[in-house]
Design a protein around this motif. Structure first.
Motif, short mmCIF file in Angstrom:
data_model
loop_
_atom_site.label_atom_id
_atom_site.label_comp_id
_atom_site.label_asym_id
_atom_site.label_seq_id
_atom_site.Cartn_x
_atom_site.Cartn_y
_atom_site.Cartn_z
N ASP A 162 -3.32 1.41 -4.14
CA ASP A 162 -3.56 0.27 -5.03
C ASP A 162 -2.26 -0.25 -5.64
O ASP A 162 -2.29 -1.07 -6.57
CB ASP A 162 -4.54 0.66 -6.14
CG ASP A 162 -5.95 0.91 -5.60
OD1 ASP A 162 -6.27 0.38 -4.53
OD2 ASP A 162 -6.71 1.64 -6.26
N LYS A 179 -7.45 -2.60 -4.48
CA LYS A 179 -6.59 -3.41 -3.63
C LYS A 179 -6.39 -2.75 -2.26
O LYS A 179 -6.44 -3.41 -1.23
CB LYS A 179 -5.23 -3.63 -4.30
CG LYS A 179 -4.18 -4.29 -3.42
CD LYS A 179 -2.88 -4.47 -4.19
CE LYS A 179 -1.79 -5.08 -3.32
NZ LYS A 179 -1.24 -4.12 -2.33
N ARG A 214 -7.56 -7.95 -9.26
CA ARG A 214 -8.52 -7.11 -8.54
C ARG A 214 -9.68 -7.95 -8.02
O ARG A 214 -10.07 -7.83 -6.84
CB ARG A 214 -9.02 -6.01 -9.48
CG ARG A 214 -10.05 -5.07 -8.86
CD ARG A 214 -11.48 -5.54 -9.14
NE ARG A 214 -12.47 -4.74 -8.43
CZ ARG A 214 -13.69 -5.13 -8.17
NH1 ARG A 214 -14.13 -6.33 -8.56
NH2 ARG A 214 -14.52 -4.36 -7.50
#
Length: 344
Positions: A27, A44, A313
């Motif tokens: 991420d 992510k 996000r």
């Protein structure tokens, strides 16, 4: 391997044979070539793995050779196609790939030694180039700094303060493994590509661009630009790394960026001193013949607000849902995610 995904070797490549390994997506995020930034963007990694696997499967359906073999979920050894993983309720974070050799690229006396790279690589290597394609020239494109509109047959004296659509995609070549990657003329790119054909690299880039552009259009997204990386193995070129994600490529929706460009532009607005320091360090390193520009940078990035991380996000997750045509992630609609990004 990179600042945003980990790299695992299961079977190393040899001088003659491809190996096997995996990308494990994190991420983390990176902008301006800085490497790992202070924050993480939740989910992510899973969104990029999902989108990348989806695109590799599209390429293979269109008979474009790649290094993709499938995905893994929950730490198991089973290799699945993306549909199997999603049907089981898992957004994958691990992509299984064929591996090639990546020799060291020596740097001495202010120059990179590509001859040494290819001497070590033989007929099985990652081509040390990025092949960039552009369908549109958005505000943040580096093309505006390096070229004039007339260089591309455009009828503008200077770049306008709005995106410019191109009738024919532009293909460019950039270095990949240098501390400061730079764009190359075709002759220099051909030399750096080694045994690989730059003509074939261009054909592959245009084919990938066409497939990703069509898929994006089905989701209402505009595919503005992107790049591919490739491996060379005994006369065949395969598309490698990851293809057509919101980190590798730029997409927009209703005039709003839906890509890492949102965070890049946010840093330009909110941390201009750091962005300027990065640019100054790169220029100084180039002038002094120093590879490690980051050691010359006099500033470091500050963490993002939690609200900004949440917007990022939702944009990654909602964009992936729209692109693959499914509800992979618990996310707002793309319209709502884009509206929130527009407010940053």
């Amino acid at each position: 391997m990179t600042s945003v995904k980990e790299f695992r070797v299961d079977e190393p490549a040899t001088a003659t044979d491809l190996g096997r390994g995996a990308f494990v997506f994190t991420d983390d995020y990176s902008v301006f070539d800085w490497g790992k930034m202070p924050d993480e963007i939740p989910e992510k990694g899973a969104s990029l793995c999902t989108m990348g696997a989806f695109n590799f499967q599209l390429l293979e359906e269109n008979h474009i050779p790649t290094h993709y073999e499938g995905v893994r979920v929950d730490g198991t050894d089973d290799v699945l196609d993306l549909g199997e993983a999603l049907s089981a309720g898992h957004a994958p974070e691990e992509m299984v790939i064929a591996l090639t050799q990546v020799p060291d690229l020596p740097f001495a006396d202010g120059e990179y030694d590509y001859e040494a790279y290819h001497d070590a690589a033989g007929q099985n290597y990652l081509i040390p180039l990025e092949i960039v394609f552009r369908n549109r020239v958005p505000i943040g494109s580096s093309l505006r700094k390096r070229t004039d509109p007339a260089d591309h047959g455009l009828e503008f004296e200077e770049w306008p303060d709005e995106p410019v659509d191109l009738d024919t995609p532009i293909v460019e070549f950039s270095t990949k493994y240098e501390e400061q990657d730079s764009y190359l003329g075709r002759e220099a790119a051909d030399r750096i590509a080694g045994a690989a054909s730059v003509d074939q690299l261009e054909e592959l880039a245009l084919a990938v661009n066409h497939i990703v552009t069509d898929q994006a259009a089905e989701a209402g997204l505009v595919h503005e630009d992107g790049k591919i990386e490739c491996l060379y193995h005994e006369g065949q070129i395969r598309v490698a790394d990851v293809v057509g994600t919101f980190d590798e490529n730029r997409f927009s929706y209703d005039g709003q960026q839906v890509s890492k460009e949102v965070i890049r532009q946010y840093h330009k607005r909110t941390q201009p001193e750091w962005v300027d320091a990065v640019g100054a360090a790169k220029e100084r390193a180039k002038a002094d013949g120093v590879a490690d520009w980051k050691s010359l940078c006099e500033s470091s990035p500050e963490p993002l607000d939690e609200s900004v991380i949440g917007v990022a996000r939702d944009l990654y997750c909602a964009g992936t849902n729209a692109y693959v045509g499914g509800d992979v992630f618990d996310a707002p609609s793309l319209d709502d995610a884009v509206d929130a990004a527009r407010s940053l």
